[in-house]
Write a protein that holds these residues in place. Structure first.
Motif, PDB file in Angstrom:
ATOM      1  N   ALA A  16      -1.075   6.992  -7.076  1.00 52.34           N
ATOM      2  CA  ALA A  16      -2.175   6.860  -8.197  1.00 52.34           C
ATOM      3  C   ALA A  16      -3.088   7.932  -9.152  1.00 52.34           C
ATOM      4  CB  ALA A  16      -3.325   5.666  -7.979  1.00 52.34           C
ATOM      5  N   PRO A  24      -2.065   4.843   6.244  1.00 53.01           N
ATOM      6  CA  PRO A  24      -1.950   4.620   4.041  1.00 53.01           C
ATOM      7  C   PRO A  24      -3.379   3.411   3.180  1.00 53.01           C
ATOM      8  CG  PRO A  24      -0.353   3.548   5.877  1.00 53.01           C
ATOM      9  CD  PRO A  24      -1.354   4.297   6.370  1.00 53.01           C
ATOM     10  N   SER A  43     -10.526   7.356  -7.951  1.00 54.07           N
ATOM     11  CA  SER A  43      -9.728   6.647  -6.903  1.00 54.07           C
ATOM     12  C   SER A  43      -9.868   5.517  -8.073  1.00 54.07           C
ATOM     13  CB  SER A  43      -9.561   6.681  -5.440  1.00 54.07           C
ATOM     14  OG  SER A  43     -10.080   5.074  -5.478  1.00 54.07           O
ATOM     15  N   ARG A  86       2.901   1.166  -3.467  1.00 57.15           N
ATOM     16  CA  ARG A  86       2.494   1.872  -4.978  1.00 57.15           C
ATOM     17  C   ARG A  86       2.387   3.038  -5.301  1.00 57.15           C
ATOM     18  NH1 ARG A  86      -2.591  -1.582  -5.482  1.00 57.15           N
ATOM     19  NH2 ARG A  86      -3.004  -0.416  -4.160  1.00 57.15           N
ATOM     20  N   MET A 135       1.232  -1.290  -0.183  1.00 51.81           N
ATOM     21  CA  MET A 135      -0.002  -0.022   0.057  1.00 51.81           C
ATOM     22  C   MET A 135       0.788   1.587   0.200  1.00 51.81           C
ATOM     23  SD  MET A 135      -3.406  -0.332   2.605  1.00 51.81           S
ATOM     24  CE  MET A 135      -2.786  -1.191   3.912  1.00 51.81           C
ATOM     25  N   PRO A 177      -4.731   2.097  -0.277  1.00 52.77           N
ATOM     26  CA  PRO A 177      -4.275   1.955  -1.285  1.00 52.77           C
ATOM     27  C   PRO A 177      -4.836   3.079  -2.616  1.00 52.77           C
ATOM     28  CG  PRO A 177      -6.445   0.213  -0.274  1.00 52.77           C
ATOM     29  CD  PRO A 177      -5.778   1.247   0.241  1.00 52.77           C
ATOM     30  N   GLU A 178      -4.786   3.348  -3.217  1.00 55.36           N
ATOM     31  CA  GLU A 178      -4.970   4.022  -4.236  1.00 55.36           C
ATOM     32  C   GLU A 178      -4.791   5.822  -3.675  1.00 55.36           C
ATOM     33  OE1 GLU A 178      -5.888   3.478  -7.064  1.00 55.36           O
ATOM     34  OE2 GLU A 178      -5.859   1.440  -6.732  1.00 55.36           O
ATOM     35  N   ALA A 179      -3.787   6.015  -3.100  1.00 57.72           N
ATOM     36  CA  ALA A 179      -3.787   7.302  -1.964  1.00 57.72           C
ATOM     37  C   ALA A 179      -3.349   7.907  -3.255  1.00 57.72           C
ATOM     38  CB  ALA A 179      -2.263   7.244  -1.242  1.00 57.72           C
ATOM     39  N   SER A 180      -3.468   9.351  -2.637  1.00 59.26           N
ATOM     40  CA  SER A 180      -3.657  10.755  -3.482  1.00 59.26           C
ATOM     41  C   SER A 180      -2.771  11.257  -3.340  1.00 59.26           C
ATOM     42  CB  SER A 180      -5.152  11.000  -3.309  1.00 59.26           C
ATOM     43  OG  SER A 180      -4.741  13.324  -3.164  1.00 59.26           O
TER      44      SER A 180
END
Ligand code: SF4
Lengths: 484, 403
Positions: free
Chosen positions: A260, B254, B80, A257, A254, B256-259
């Motif tokens: 995004a 944190p 996201s 990565r 997490m 997933p797909e953090a800005s």
């Protein structure tokens, strides 16, 4: 005197202990002369024993402690409790307040352990659905292995919570059975007696897995609260090992990565449209009100909406619909409404051109026999309806808002007070307003002369209202007058 | 339970897990009626613990994780790429009832991404609560996370069914809110809190049911650079002005797909813990924010030791306190003595002068308390003022994050 041997039943034998204690105390036998033990089939005291031994008066806290500690599995529990009783009766009445005393300290720890186990039974019992006979009602059955003799102490919780379902809790020390009416305590059971699965367990395990945050793994805290000895009867515990194993990798992934890139989906139209949520018309607002739940306690189910043309020069705001309004679904159709109509006509106003509504949209009443007696809405209840009233007036845009009575005054201006003293012109949060009595007040006056006088005053208020509205219109007659 | 529903549950539980405010406490005591299901006793039960050590009490899910808003700290923001799902009202009702009947949960914590409009979303959530209560006679716990941008009438209605309503403040300052949650506005959040406060207080006086367990809020810690003292000042104001039952602190995690506008680093978990301890001192131990801040440096709490000990070490001139003489307020300030321990000391000393052994039986925190206490057979002497006292009382560092 030699040692007395007292045999009690296995488990938590509160009755046996009580009886034995009464007899021992009556005979003046000190704790060090008694040996306590538990047997499968103890020789019970002769039946007359219950009558001979008279009850002992103990401080309430002591009695409560005994009730709990007899459930502990420590074989010494009865000896410790008897020592407590003995010392209290020997004059140490406040002994339990001396938490620093070693006996008290130990008993308290035992009490805590029992309480904790009861609490854990409430938490960790897991029911599985089955049928006791084909096409019969659902039967929820659980297998549980408690650490102390607590199943009866834990039972009321399950009765209170699952009153409408048929359930059984099976344990190695005994079992509980609830048939929706009565609780039965049955014999010890075996694991095989309980069903071995349930259609919702996989879903529950999925939930358990999903609600875990791998970035915060902390198994020590988990084990402290949910000791491993309970795990084999918890369907979700099967997921624990794998969750912990995968956690570090998931957490690192997490963080590592790359941030995004935003998704292409930019729903601009939808985002713009969402600002537009306020009801677009009075009709739309009324649909919301009509579909809402009454916010007055013991209110009817029907909302009575406002009536009259949008753009009306005058809006009359009453208190709440009455019995008749509730039945017909229209405001001001009962006796008070008829009186209002009469006064409006007499003042030269046109009922069809004014807007009438209520501060509270549901009828609040008290049922007395067949009759529904009007009950005044409380201030908080009035406040619940306030937003709607304000929106309603925003659509109608009257030039003058008339509060009929104290409730309307409270709803419109946020302040309560004696209507008779505040009567006359005012402003309600910036809106030109007028305060007068509610027509039902006129109906309630006991003597005719007073009634007539009050009615005159009411009509003269309405005339004043008419003048205000007419004056507020420049260059032309107001549209409030009765067409001849 | 079919696979499709399980898949949705996975997505929508995963999306809800960052909300910390899931306690099931504060509801009035009630039991199931003859045809009903459920009870509450004011305390709430943890039915399980996940391997992160957190309590599973309520079924904590989102109605949907589709969202039109774009809050940077949230996995569900519209930009996201997460997988999306949406429950129907009936599905949430079924899951709640079926989980509850098996004794998995205390009730429901429902929150939602914003679809169509705040009003539409809030109405769907309200319908879940209404169906559970009115149609299914569900008496278990219901917590709705309300949407402050929704119309006030929806809050008025939601409070009829829920035990607790919450409105998340999310970020402690208007400026952070602007930067990180562009669709949100501090003013509508506090307006909604104010509205709720009034309704809750009135209903209590008038003995009606309206969100009987009060309202709570959540603040995200570490997504911006607000100091602990500033956070606590915010909480203090919230407690006073809006009579909140609880303020929850959620260490920014944190996601997933953090800005890209967010810090990639997680604040130490200990920070959240210290904030909770400080919050507790604020509400139950008679401390004020400035005193607590005094224990730390530059507005940040000491991460190594708890805030009460930190304060005491900087105020040694006020110690030692005599367990047999000191008033309750002073004893509450002694490190290692909790509220219960103090009550027990006050009760026990009426009957005898307490020695250190006695105190040991009344509290588990004697080691920390000793340098600050006088007992019948104990004086700390110079111990209170020793330069290395802090080092002696600092618990050995334990990595609190992974394993
Ligand atoms: S409104 Fe903001 S915090 Fe709430 S779900 Fe949408 S993006 Fe997340």
């Amino acid at each position: 005197m030699g040692l007395r041997r007292i045999a009690l039943k296995q488990g938590a034998d509160l009755d046996g202990f009580r009886l034995a204690t009464r007899r021992l105390v009556a005979a003046g036998i000190a704790p060090h002369d008694v040996v306590w033990c538990a047997e499968d089939t103890p020789v019970l005291f002769p039946p007359q024993a219950a009558e001979e031994a008279s009850p002992i008066a103990l401080p309430r806290r002591v009695a409560e402690l005994i009730e709990v500690v007899v459930c502990h599995r420590d074989p010494e529990r009865y000896a410790l409790l008897y020592e407590l009783v003995w010392r209290v009766l020997q004059g140490e009445r406040a002994l339990l307040e001396m938490q620093a005393d070693p006996l008290v300290h130990r008993l308290e720890l035992m009490q805590k352990a029992v309480h904790r186990e009861v609490h854990r039974m409430h938490a960790f019992v897991r029911f599985r659905r089955t049928k006791s006979r084909p096409n019969g009602p659902d039967h929820f059955v659980a297998w549980f292995e408690p650490d102390h003799f607590i199943i009866e102490a834990a039972a009321p919780f399950f009765v209170d919570r699952f009153r409408s379902q048929i359930w059984s809790i099976l344990t190695p020390f005994g079992s509980l059975h609830w048939d929706r009416e009565e609780l039965r305590v049955g014999p010890a059971a075996r694991r095989e007696d309980a069903p071995d699965g349930d259609g919702f367990e996989a879903g529950w395990r999925s939930y358990y897995e999903s609600t875990f945050n791998p970035a915060r793994a902390n198994p020590a805290v988990m084990r402290a609260h949910m000791p491993t000895r309970y795990w084999r009867n918890l369907p979700e515990s099967a997921a624990i090992a794998e969750l912990l194993r995968a956690a570090p990798a998931r957490a690192t992934a997490m963080i590592e990565r790359d941030a995004a890139a935003p998704a292409k989906r930019m729903p601009e139209k939808a985002v713009a449209a969402m600002g537009d949520q306020a009801p677009a018309s009075l009709a739309e607002l009324n649909r919301l009100i009509a579909a809402s739940e009454p916010m007055v306690s013991s209110g009817s189910t029907r909302a009575v909406l406002g009536e009259g043309p949008v753009g009306a020069a005058i809006a009359f705001v009453g208190e709440q619909p009455g019995d008749q309004e509730d039945l017909e679904g229209r405001p001001f159709v009962g006796p008070a409404g008829q009186l209002l109509d009469r006064a409006i006509a007499e003042a030269g106003l046109d009922r069809a051109r004014v807007y009438v509504t209520n501060a509270v949209k549901h009828f609040k009443f008290e049922q007395r026999g067949k009759r529904r007696i009007h009950k005044k809405p409380a201030a908080g209840e009035v406040a619940h309806y306030r937003w709607w009233l304000m929106e309603e007036l925003n659509f109608v845009q009257p030039r003058l808002v008339v509060a009929l009575g104290g409730t309307a005054m409270l709803a419109l201006g946020g302040k309560a007070g004696p209507v008779t003293r505040m009567r006359g012109r005012t402003t309600f949060l910036g809106r030109p307003g007028f305060i007068t009595v509610h027509p039902s007040y006129l109906l309630r006056l006991p003597d005719e002369a007073a009634k007539e006088e009050a009615y005159r005053a009411f009509v003269s208020d309405l005339r004043a209202i008419r003048r205000i509205v007419e004056d507020s219109v420049t260059g032309g007659a107001a549209d409030v007058r009765r067409s001849a | 339970m079919d696979d499709k529903l399980t898949t949705k549950l996975r997505i929508l539980a995963d999306a809800a897990k960052y909300d910390a405010s899931c306690a099931s406490s504060g509801a009035p005591k009630r039991t199931a009626g003859a045809g009903g299901l459920g009870s509450t006793d004011g305390m709430g039960i943890c039915h399980a613990y996940t391997p992160d050590g957190r309590c599973v009490s309520l079924l904590k899910i989102l109605l949907t994780n589709y969202c039109l808003f774009d809050c940077a700290y949230c996995v569900n923001r519209r930009s996201s790429n997460v997988r999306r799902a949406r429950f129907s009202v009936e599905e949430v009702v079924t899951l709640t009832i079926e989980f509850y009947r098996r004794n998995y949960i205390e009730g429901l914590f429902l929150s939602s991404g914003i679809i169509r409009s705040p009003d539409y979303t809030m109405e769907q959530m309200m319908l879940v609560a209404r169906t559970l209560r009115r149609d299914r006679e569900f008496a278990g716990y219901i917590h709705l996370k309300t949407i402050p941008e929704a119309s006030p009438w929806l809050i008025e209605q939601a409070g009829l069914w829920a035990d607790r309503l919450s409105i998340n403040l999310e970020l402690p300052s208007e400026e952070s809110l602007k930067r990180l949650a562009p669709e949100k506005e501090g003013a509508s959040i506090t307006a909604a809190m104010g509205q709720m406060r009034e309704r809750i207080a009135e209903a209590k006086v008038e003995r009606r049911r309206f969100s009987p367990a009060g309202q709570s809020t959540q603040i995200i810690v570490g997504a911006d650079d607000t100091s602990d003292a500033a956070l606590l000042r915010t909480s203090d104001t919230l407690y006073r002005r809006y009579a909140l039952s609880r303020v929850y602190y959620s260490a920014f995690s944190p996601i997933p797909e953090a800005s890209p506008v967010l810090p990639l680093k997680q604040p130490p978990l200990q920070r959240e813990n210290r904030l909770y301890q400080a919050d507790w001192l604020l509400r139950h131990y008679g401390f004020d924010v400035e005193e607590i801040a005094e224990g730390g440096t530059d507005g940040m709490l000491d991460l190594e030791i708890d805030p009460k000990l930190a304060w005491a070490l900087k105020n040694r001139h006020r110690f030692p306190a005599d367990v047999n003489e000191a008033d309750r307020e002073m004893l509450l300030r002694v490190p290692g003595l909790g509220k219960r321990a103090v009550d027990r000391i006050v009760a026990a000393r009426r009957h005898a002068r307490l020695r250190l052994d006695d105190v040991a039986r009344l509290t588990a925190g004697l080691k920390r308390a000793r340098p600050f206490l006088i007992a019948a057979d104990w004086r700390p002497g110079a111990l209170t003022d020793r330069a290395d006292l802090r080092a002696r009382l600092t618990p050995p560092t334990r990595q609190l994050s992974l394993f």
